[in-house]
Write a protein that holds these residues in place. Structure first.
Motif, PDB file in Angstrom:
ATOM      1  N   ASN A  25       0.844  -0.832   0.337  1.00 35.79           N
ATOM      2  CA  ASN A  25      -0.404   0.596  -0.145  1.00 35.79           C
ATOM      3  C   ASN A  25       1.020   1.027  -0.042  1.00 35.79           C
ATOM      4  OD1 ASN A  25      -2.391  -1.534   0.257  1.00 35.79           O
ATOM      5  ND2 ASN A  25      -1.628  -1.721   2.564  1.00 35.79           N
ATOM      6  N   ARG A  26       1.882   1.296  -0.576  1.00 37.67           N
ATOM      7  CA  ARG A  26       2.137   2.580  -0.988  1.00 37.67           C
ATOM      8  C   ARG A  26       2.953   2.754  -1.974  1.00 37.67           C
ATOM      9  NH1 ARG A  26       8.314   3.871  -1.649  1.00 37.67           N
ATOM     10  NH2 ARG A  26      10.184   3.102  -0.004  1.00 37.67           N
ATOM     11  N   TYR A  28       5.508   2.984  -4.775  1.00 38.27           N
ATOM     12  CA  TYR A  28       7.093   3.355  -5.048  1.00 38.27           C
ATOM     13  C   TYR A  28       7.541   4.156  -6.698  1.00 38.27           C
ATOM     14  CZ  TYR A  28       6.112  -1.877  -7.368  1.00 38.27           C
ATOM     15  OH  TYR A  28       5.872  -1.945  -7.785  1.00 38.27           O
ATOM     16  N   GLY A  34       0.773   0.075  -6.773  1.00 43.11           N
ATOM     17  CA  GLY A  34       1.650  -0.215  -5.165  1.00 43.11           C
ATOM     18  C   GLY A  34       1.476  -2.045  -4.384  1.00 43.11           C
ATOM     19  N   ASP A  66      12.266  -1.211   0.416  1.00 39.86           N
ATOM     20  CA  ASP A  66      11.845  -0.589   2.149  1.00 39.86           C
ATOM     21  C   ASP A  66      12.713  -1.484   2.882  1.00 39.86           C
ATOM     22  OD1 ASP A  66       9.811   0.894   2.556  1.00 39.86           O
ATOM     23  OD2 ASP A  66       8.875   0.166   0.974  1.00 39.86           O
ATOM     24  N   ASN A  91      13.323   2.555   7.296  1.00 34.37           N
ATOM     25  CA  ASN A  91      11.953   2.824   7.348  1.00 34.37           C
ATOM     26  C   ASN A  91      12.109   3.275   8.926  1.00 34.37           C
ATOM     27  OD1 ASN A  91      11.648   0.102   5.490  1.00 34.37           O
ATOM     28  ND2 ASN A  91      10.722   2.064   5.453  1.00 34.37           N
ATOM     29  N   GLN A  96      11.110   6.765   5.564  1.00 34.82           N
ATOM     30  CA  GLN A  96      10.008   5.367   4.771  1.00 34.82           C
ATOM     31  C   GLN A  96      10.452   5.568   3.789  1.00 34.82           C
ATOM     32  OE1 GLN A  96       7.665   9.698   4.620  1.00 34.82           O
ATOM     33  NE2 GLN A  96       6.573   8.942   6.009  1.00 34.82           N
TER      34      GLN A  96
END
Length: 337
Positions: A25-26, A28, A34, A66, A91, A96
């Protein structure tokens, strides 16, 4: 008295491009979705299985967004690594993860004496890239760790991820194209940008290799995604293996393809490839070693026992949970005191 055979310590090293390893859910890349939670769990499970199969003393990784995701994959593998680091993709708040481009990193169970990332090119090694200006920094900074083996021998290990051959089209801040990608001359210019960038990165890496090797006596392993084959101009810019043919002194700062240095007893299979592009197998992921691992060299301290390619998954179809690169592992030996 008969000669006493030397004792050797072994070292398993592996490298793998993990294909956009990122938390769920990020975003990139601005123009790419994501991972959902389920996709992430599948990717972590698959990557963990690969790490378990490699079971390397030193694992070099590329395309990590990450660091926390890499730690999740290692936890899923069941392999214990006391050192896990992906500079630029941390992280721990306020960090982040990586931004703009994925990063390279290491995991190892050996003692780490020193860690260094290289961002800037050596002075004078920048190049002008059409439409982009001066290219003077690594897009994905190479990472160097200095290890201490169980018997005390120091080893430098450098992981790299060079610019790909994919055309470098100009984009706006949101990742949208700002030039006509259907214009074939524009595409040529975009491919030239990629070549210039990769060439400059290779030359800058060569400077790092020279500084690490010149008169040092400390073995060096360079591994990662070179985005070109072992005998390409850019790869040989880094390794300078061919210089040895006419200049014996060049051995001191040359690198040698571990696959070609394997002992005679090794199984040199015809499946030595790590990527498939438009149906053609190619070697992009490589392991190079310094002369300390070359038998017969005046400064030899060990050898390359074998190199293995883990690439069966490349024939299983495209899936974001799997990498589109194979993994490469080398078994090296160093004499003990």
């Amino acid at each position: 008295m008969p000669d006493i055979p030397p004792n050797y310590a072994t070292l398993f090293l592996a490298t793998g491009n993990l294909l956009n390893l990122a938390l769920p859910n990020r975003i990139y890349y601005e123009n790419q979705d994501g991972y959902s939670q389920r996709e992430y769990e599948r990717k972590i499970a698959w990557t963990g299985e690969r790490i378990q199969a490699l079971n390397a003393d030193v694992l070099a990784v590329q395309e990590v967004w990450d660091e926390a995701a890499l730690k999740d994959a290692i936890a899923a593998s069941g392999v214990r690594y006391d050192f896990v680091s992906v500079p630029g993709a941390e992280n721990t708040p306020p960090a982040q993860g990586a931004r703009g481009t994925p990063r390279v990193g290491f995991a190892t169970r050996l003692k780490v004496d020193d860690v260094q990332s290289f961002t800037e090119f050596a002075p004078g090694f920048g190049v002008e890239v059409p439409g982009l200006g001066a290219h003077t920094r690594f897009e994905r900074p190479p990472m160097l760790i200095t290890l201490r083996m169980k018997h005390g021998q120091p080893v430098h290990v450098l992981t790299v991820h060079l610019k790909s051959k994919r055309p470098k089209f100009l984009q706006d801040a949101h990742g949208n194209a700002i030039e006509d990608r259907d214009d074939r001359k524009v595409a040529v210019r975009a491919s030239l940008r990629s070549l210039l960038m990769r060439g400059a990165e290779a030359a800058a890496l060569r400077c790092i290799v020279i500084d690490l090797l010149r008169g040092s006596g400390t073995p060096l392993v360079v591994m990662g995604d070179f985005n070109d084959n072992p005998h390409s101009v850019t790869t040989q810019l880094i390794a300078a293996t061919s210089d040895v043919a006419y200049d014996k002194a060049a051995r001191d700062v040359a690198l040698f393809n571990a696959y070609e240095m394997q002992g005679e007893s090794a199984l040199k299979k015809d499946v030595a490839y790590s990527h498939i592009h438009q149906g053609y197998p190619e070697v992009l992921d490589q392991i190079f070693v310094s002369e300390e691992f070359v038998p017969g060299s005046r400064h030899s301290l060990g050898d390359v026992r074998r190199v293995d390619y883990f690439n069966d998954h490349l024939h299983e179809g495209r899936d974001r949970s799997r990498s589109d690169h194979g993994f490469v592992r080398a078994l090296l030996r160093l004499r003990t005191a």
